[in-house]
Design a protein around this motif. Structure first.
Motif, PDB file in Angstrom:
ATOM      1  N   ASP A   1      35.575  46.734  39.429  1.00 43.95           N
ATOM      2  CA  ASP A   1      35.510  48.189  39.599  1.00 43.95           C
ATOM      3  C   ASP A   1      36.361  48.679  40.770  1.00 43.95           C
ATOM      4  O   ASP A   1      36.912  49.775  40.729  1.00 43.95           O
ATOM      5  CB  ASP A   1      34.056  48.636  39.798  1.00 43.95           C
ATOM      6  CG  ASP A   1      33.163  48.253  38.628  1.00 43.95           C
ATOM      7  OD1 ASP A   1      33.724  47.953  37.555  1.00 43.95           O
ATOM      8  OD2 ASP A   1      31.933  48.248  38.770  1.00 43.95           O
ATOM      9  N   HIS A   2      36.449  47.891  41.844  1.00 44.92           N
ATOM     10  CA  HIS A   2      37.258  48.259  43.015  1.00 44.92           C
ATOM     11  C   HIS A   2      38.304  47.180  43.286  1.00 44.92           C
ATOM     12  O   HIS A   2      38.531  46.801  44.443  1.00 44.92           O
ATOM     13  CB  HIS A   2      36.358  48.445  44.243  1.00 44.92           C
ATOM     14  CG  HIS A   2      35.408  49.594  44.143  1.00 44.92           C
ATOM     15  ND1 HIS A   2      35.772  50.890  44.407  1.00 44.92           N
ATOM     16  CD2 HIS A   2      34.102  49.640  43.776  1.00 44.92           C
ATOM     17  CE1 HIS A   2      34.734  51.695  44.241  1.00 44.92           C
ATOM     18  NE2 HIS A   2      33.706  50.964  43.857  1.00 44.92           N
ATOM     19  N   SER A   3      38.939  46.707  42.240  1.00 44.19           N
ATOM     20  CA  SER A   3      39.853  45.572  42.345  1.00 44.19           C
ATOM     21  C   SER A   3      40.969  45.800  43.358  1.00 44.19           C
ATOM     22  O   SER A   3      41.258  44.934  44.193  1.00 44.19           O
ATOM     23  CB  SER A   3      40.463  45.271  40.973  1.00 44.19           C
ATOM     24  OG  SER A   3      41.381  44.210  41.051  1.00 44.19           O
ATOM     25  N   GLU A   4      41.613  46.968  43.317  1.00 46.79           N
ATOM     26  CA  GLU A   4      42.753  47.222  44.206  1.00 46.79           C
ATOM     27  C   GLU A   4      42.330  47.315  45.668  1.00 46.79           C
ATOM     28  O   GLU A   4      43.018  46.820  46.554  1.00 46.79           O
ATOM     29  CB  GLU A   4      43.471  48.510  43.776  1.00 46.79           C
ATOM     30  CG  GLU A   4      44.173  48.396  42.431  1.00 46.79           C
ATOM     31  CD  GLU A   4      45.188  47.261  42.376  1.00 46.79           C
ATOM     32  OE1 GLU A   4      45.937  47.097  43.363  1.00 46.79           O
ATOM     33  OE2 GLU A   4      45.227  46.552  41.363  1.00 46.79           O
ATOM     34  N   GLU A   5      41.167  47.976  45.923  1.00 46.51           N
ATOM     35  CA  GLU A   5      40.721  48.132  47.304  1.00 46.51           C
ATOM     36  C   GLU A   5      40.362  46.793  47.949  1.00 46.51           C
ATOM     37  O   GLU A   5      40.424  46.634  49.163  1.00 46.51           O
ATOM     38  CB  GLU A   5      39.496  49.058  47.379  1.00 46.51           C
ATOM     39  CG  GLU A   5      39.794  50.502  47.004  1.00 46.51           C
ATOM     40  CD  GLU A   5      39.382  50.809  45.585  1.00 46.51           C
ATOM     41  OE1 GLU A   5      39.674  49.969  44.689  1.00 46.51           O
ATOM     42  OE2 GLU A   5      38.768  51.867  45.353  1.00 46.51           O
TER      43      GLU A   5
ATOM     44  N   SER B   1      48.930  35.376  50.590  1.00 52.39           N
ATOM     45  CA  SER B   1      49.848  36.422  51.051  1.00 52.39           C
ATOM     46  C   SER B   1      49.317  37.782  50.607  1.00 52.39           C
ATOM     47  O   SER B   1      48.389  37.870  49.793  1.00 52.39           O
ATOM     48  CB  SER B   1      51.247  36.183  50.475  1.00 52.39           C
ATOM     49  OG  SER B   1      51.210  36.242  49.054  1.00 52.39           O
ATOM     50  N   ASN B   2      49.906  38.830  51.122  1.00 56.19           N
ATOM     51  CA  ASN B   2      49.513  40.200  50.775  1.00 56.19           C
ATOM     52  C   ASN B   2      50.744  41.063  50.550  1.00 56.19           C
ATOM     53  O   ASN B   2      51.873  40.646  50.826  1.00 56.19           O
ATOM     54  CB  ASN B   2      48.657  40.809  51.897  1.00 56.19           C
ATOM     55  CG  ASN B   2      47.264  40.190  51.980  1.00 56.19           C
ATOM     56  OD1 ASN B   2      46.639  39.912  50.968  1.00 56.19           O
ATOM     57  ND2 ASN B   2      46.792  39.959  53.201  1.00 56.19           N
ATOM     58  N   GLY B   3      50.500  42.280  50.062  1.00 54.56           N
ATOM     59  CA  GLY B   3      51.560  43.277  49.961  1.00 54.56           C
ATOM     60  C   GLY B   3      52.692  42.888  49.030  1.00 54.56           C
ATOM     61  O   GLY B   3      52.499  42.251  47.991  1.00 54.56           O
ATOM     62  N   HIS B   4      53.916  43.264  49.435  1.00 54.09           N
ATOM     63  CA  HIS B   4      55.098  43.054  48.600  1.00 54.09           C
ATOM     64  C   HIS B   4      55.343  41.570  48.331  1.00 54.09           C
ATOM     65  O   HIS B   4      55.705  41.180  47.215  1.00 54.09           O
ATOM     66  CB  HIS B   4      56.318  43.677  49.288  1.00 54.09           C
ATOM     67  CG  HIS B   4      57.598  43.495  48.541  1.00 54.09           C
ATOM     68  ND1 HIS B   4      57.788  43.929  47.241  1.00 54.09           N
ATOM     69  CD2 HIS B   4      58.775  42.891  48.906  1.00 54.09           C
ATOM     70  CE1 HIS B   4      59.018  43.626  46.841  1.00 54.09           C
ATOM     71  NE2 HIS B   4      59.625  42.987  47.833  1.00 54.09           N
TER      72      HIS B   4
ATOM     73  N   THR C   1      39.551  43.925  52.660  1.00 54.29           N
ATOM     74  CA  THR C   1      39.706  45.308  52.223  1.00 54.29           C
ATOM     75  C   THR C   1      41.112  45.812  52.562  1.00 54.29           C
ATOM     76  O   THR C   1      41.588  45.682  53.692  1.00 54.29           O
ATOM     77  CB  THR C   1      38.672  46.218  52.901  1.00 54.29           C
ATOM     78  OG1 THR C   1      38.631  45.930  54.305  1.00 54.29           O
ATOM     79  CG2 THR C   1      37.288  45.993  52.325  1.00 54.29           C
ATOM     80  N   ALA C   2      41.780  46.399  51.535  1.00 55.72           N
ATOM     81  CA  ALA C   2      43.128  46.930  51.721  1.00 55.72           C
ATOM     82  C   ALA C   2      43.093  48.332  52.333  1.00 55.72           C
ATOM     83  O   ALA C   2      44.083  48.793  52.905  1.00 55.72           O
ATOM     84  CB  ALA C   2      43.869  46.958  50.389  1.00 55.72           C
TER      85      ALA C   2
ATOM     86  N   ARG D   1      43.259  39.537  41.541  1.00 52.71           N
ATOM     87  CA  ARG D   1      43.426  38.188  42.086  1.00 52.71           C
ATOM     88  C   ARG D   1      42.833  37.121  41.168  1.00 52.71           C
ATOM     89  O   ARG D   1      42.500  36.023  41.637  1.00 52.71           O
ATOM     90  CB  ARG D   1      42.765  38.095  43.463  1.00 52.71           C
ATOM     91  CG  ARG D   1      43.484  38.866  44.559  1.00 52.71           C
ATOM     92  CD  ARG D   1      44.569  38.037  45.211  1.00 52.71           C
ATOM     93  NE  ARG D   1      45.164  38.721  46.340  1.00 52.71           N
ATOM     94  CZ  ARG D   1      46.038  38.175  47.180  1.00 52.71           C
ATOM     95  NH1 ARG D   1      46.409  36.925  47.026  1.00 52.71           N
ATOM     96  NH2 ARG D   1      46.551  38.874  48.161  1.00 52.71           N
ATOM     97  N   VAL D   2      42.681  37.418  39.889  1.00 57.74           N
ATOM     98  CA  VAL D   2      42.141  36.422  38.963  1.00 57.74           C
ATOM     99  C   VAL D   2      42.983  35.144  39.052  1.00 57.74           C
ATOM    100  O   VAL D   2      44.193  35.193  39.293  1.00 57.74           O
ATOM    101  CB  VAL D   2      42.121  36.976  37.517  1.00 57.74           C
ATOM    102  CG1 VAL D   2      43.529  37.209  36.997  1.00 57.74           C
ATOM    103  CG2 VAL D   2      41.338  36.050  36.593  1.00 57.74           C
ATOM    104  N   CYS D   3      42.345  33.996  38.889  1.00 53.37           N
ATOM    105  CA  CYS D   3      43.007  32.691  39.066  1.00 53.37           C
ATOM    106  C   CYS D   3      44.301  32.587  38.267  1.00 53.37           C
ATOM    107  O   CYS D   3      44.308  32.756  37.051  1.00 53.37           O
ATOM    108  CB  CYS D   3      42.052  31.574  38.651  1.00 53.37           C
ATOM    109  SG  CYS D   3      42.776  29.927  38.742  1.00 53.37           S
ATOM    110  N   LEU D   4      45.398  32.292  38.961  1.00 53.98           N
ATOM    111  CA  LEU D   4      46.710  32.176  38.334  1.00 53.98           C
ATOM    112  C   LEU D   4      46.756  31.037  37.314  1.00 53.98           C
ATOM    113  O   LEU D   4      47.415  31.123  36.281  1.00 53.98           O
ATOM    114  CB  LEU D   4      47.770  31.949  39.417  1.00 53.98           C
ATOM    115  CG  LEU D   4      49.226  31.902  38.975  1.00 53.98           C
ATOM    116  CD1 LEU D   4      49.705  33.295  38.589  1.00 53.98           C
ATOM    117  CD2 LEU D   4      50.104  31.369  40.115  1.00 53.98           C
ATOM    118  N   GLY D   5      46.025  29.964  37.607  1.00 52.75           N
ATOM    119  CA  GLY D   5      46.074  28.781  36.745  1.00 52.75           C
ATOM    120  C   GLY D   5      44.909  28.658  35.791  1.00 52.75           C
ATOM    121  O   GLY D   5      44.605  27.549  35.328  1.00 52.75           O
TER     122      GLY D   5
END
Length: 495
Positions: free
Chosen positions: A92-96, A118-121, A372-373, A435-439
């Motif tokens: 529900d608040h994935s981006e934050e 890492s974060n951001g760009h 928290t972003a 951030r769901v698991c890449l693998g």
């Protein structure tokens, strides 16, 4: 003189009390939690492993609510417990809540590089590249299945050498899982006796043991002191440098061979992207990010899958009736010796058992922390930007409001009344959201293909005189089973 000493002691006590009260006042806007003492915060509640177990965070949630705060020294760590609260953060608040915390150890080791921390760009660009490249390398396709099949057959051969006698399957499993990552990143697998490969496995194992240890917590709380002191934390950092060094050597080989002109593995694709983006000022493609990306793949892709496979074999040995039912379904449905990951859809009971293993034997203490972003208001509390957040995934997988028998191994959690497999939104073993698991897909493929091949070749049994293998996990940031031995008895059809 004695009066002066008493006066100074009283003054010191008063100053400490005032400091403590000021500290408590400044923290009043955070969710409640265990008492935070000066300097050490709430860390005393952990007892450094004594009396602490997997249920401890869940018990704290029962006492303080499904959102509570632990203080690591002066640093607040906000826990969210139970499916509803975890879903609120991850979905529900994935981006934050999309960032990773930048703690002293993460800054020391990761330096803001790679995918995992890492974060951001940097994170956006590196993760996007990782997703695209894993697909190019065959994750979810026949080419990757063939590589996993080769490793699983190697594992069958290693197990067969034990001739049905008790043995510890941990190292052979880790070797096979690690070699899948080696093939994907380096372009080839290592022979099990290769010294470089052994060095890599030892370094990964050492790093993972360091996480969650007393010295790990001490370094996070007092980095200015710990970096000048001897101790296991220095060994952990040296092990990480060993991994970085081995990866760097592989990158140098690829650069010398110029194989990236016709890319065949992760390093090749990355070097090619670096070449393409050489004049792009917004590019984050560099060798440091490549080294960190590959290290992330090894740590995330080796240990969690290895732990899940170790738990799977242990649980099936402890529940021979379930093991036999899985084997029967595999033999009835997969008539040919050749099968693929998509065949899992034809095996509802097997699918349910695999999901239940990863639910009831989640390989992490609570999942990977977030940060928290922005300032976020949740459950009536205003959580400031930059606060470390722990969505307690384990608590969601054990939430008694959503699972019929949360602490029991029960494949019926994923079956309807007619025996068909049912996907559950409460199943968050691989995370969710940004951030769901890449693998995730790779891990699912490995666990299925490896277990089918092992079960077709062997029946897992307890050693003579052993009534049950211990199902209490070791407690750290990762939660593997305690070392165990079992018998892989060859099936008649495979002899």
């Amino acid at each position: 003189m004695e009066g002066i000493q008493i006066f100074l002691i009283v003054l010191l006590v008063i100053l400490l009390i005032l400091y403590f009260l000021k500290q408590q006042w400044s923290r009043r806007h955070f969710p409640p939690g265990p008492l935070a003492l000066p300097l050490i915060g709430s860390i005393w509640k952990f007892n450094f492993g004594i009396g602490y177990n997997l249920d401890t965070p869940i018990k704290w949630a029962e006492q303080y609510g499904d959102i509570f705060t632990l203080w690591m020294g002066h640093m607040p760590v906000v826990f969210l417990s139970g499916f509803e609260a975890v879903k609120e953060v991850l979905i529900d608040h994935s981006e934050e809540f999309s960032e990773r915390p930048q703690t002293p150890i993460i800054i020391n080791v990761g330096k803001g590089k790679g995918i995992a921390f890492s974060n951001g760009h940097t994170w956006e660009q590196q993760r996007r590249f990782g997703l695209v490249t894993l697909r190019k390398l065959g994750v979810g396709k026949k080419s990757m299945e063939a590589q996993i099949e080769e490793e699983s057959q190697q594992l069958v051969e290693v197990f067969a050498r034990e001739k049905g006698q008790p043995f510890d399957p941990a190292l052979p499993i880790m070797n096979s899982v690690s070699n899948v990552i080696c093939a994907m990143t380096f372009g080839y697998r290592f022979p099990l006796e290769d010294e470089t490969f052994k060095k890599l496995i030892d370094a990964i194992t050492h790093c993972l043991k360091f996480t969650g240890s007393l010295f790990y917590f001490l370094y996070e709380m007092f980095p200015w002191l710990m970096k000048h002191l001897p101790g296991p934390h220095n060994e952990g950092f040296r092990a990480m440098e060993t991994v970085f060094s081995l990866v760097k050597k592989e990158i140098e080989k690829h650069k010398e061979q110029k194989s990236f002109q016709e890319p065949r593995d992760f390093i090749d694709f990355y070097l090619l992207e670096m070449e393409k983006r050489r004049n792009d000022p917004t590019s984050t493609y560099d060798e440091e990010n490549l080294i960190q990306n590959i290290s992330d793949l090894f740590f995330a892709g080796t240990e969690t899958t290895t732990i899940s496979l170790k738990w799977a074999i242990l649980v099936l040995a402890n529940h021979p009736d379930i093991q036999d039912k899985v084997y029967k379904e595999i033999e009835d449905v997969l008539s040919s010796s050749f099968f693929c990951y998509q065949d899992l859809k034809k095996l509802p009971y097997t699918n349910a058992v695999l999901h239940e293993i990863m639910r009831s034997k989640y390989p992490s203490l609570f999942g990977v922390p977030r940060q928290t972003a922005t300032d976020v208001k949740i459950r009536g509390f205003l959580i400031p930007k930059g606060t470390t957040i722990i969505p307690d995934v384990r608590s969601a997988l054990l939430d008694s409001k959503h699972w019929e028998s949360p602490k029991e191994f029960n494949p019926k959690h994923f079956l309807d009344q007619d025996g068909y497999f049912v996907a559950r939104e409460e199943y968050l073993a691989f995370g969710a959201g940004a951030r769901v698991c890449l693998g995730e897909h790779l891990a699912r493929m490995e666990i299925f293909i490896v277990l089918v091949n092992l079960l077709r070749a062997f029946r897992f049994q307890l050693p003579p005189g052993v009534k049950e293998l211990n199902e209490d996990p070791e407690v750290g940031f990762i939660t593997p089973p305690h070392p165990y031995k079992l018998c892989a008895v060859p099936r008649c059809s495979s002899s």
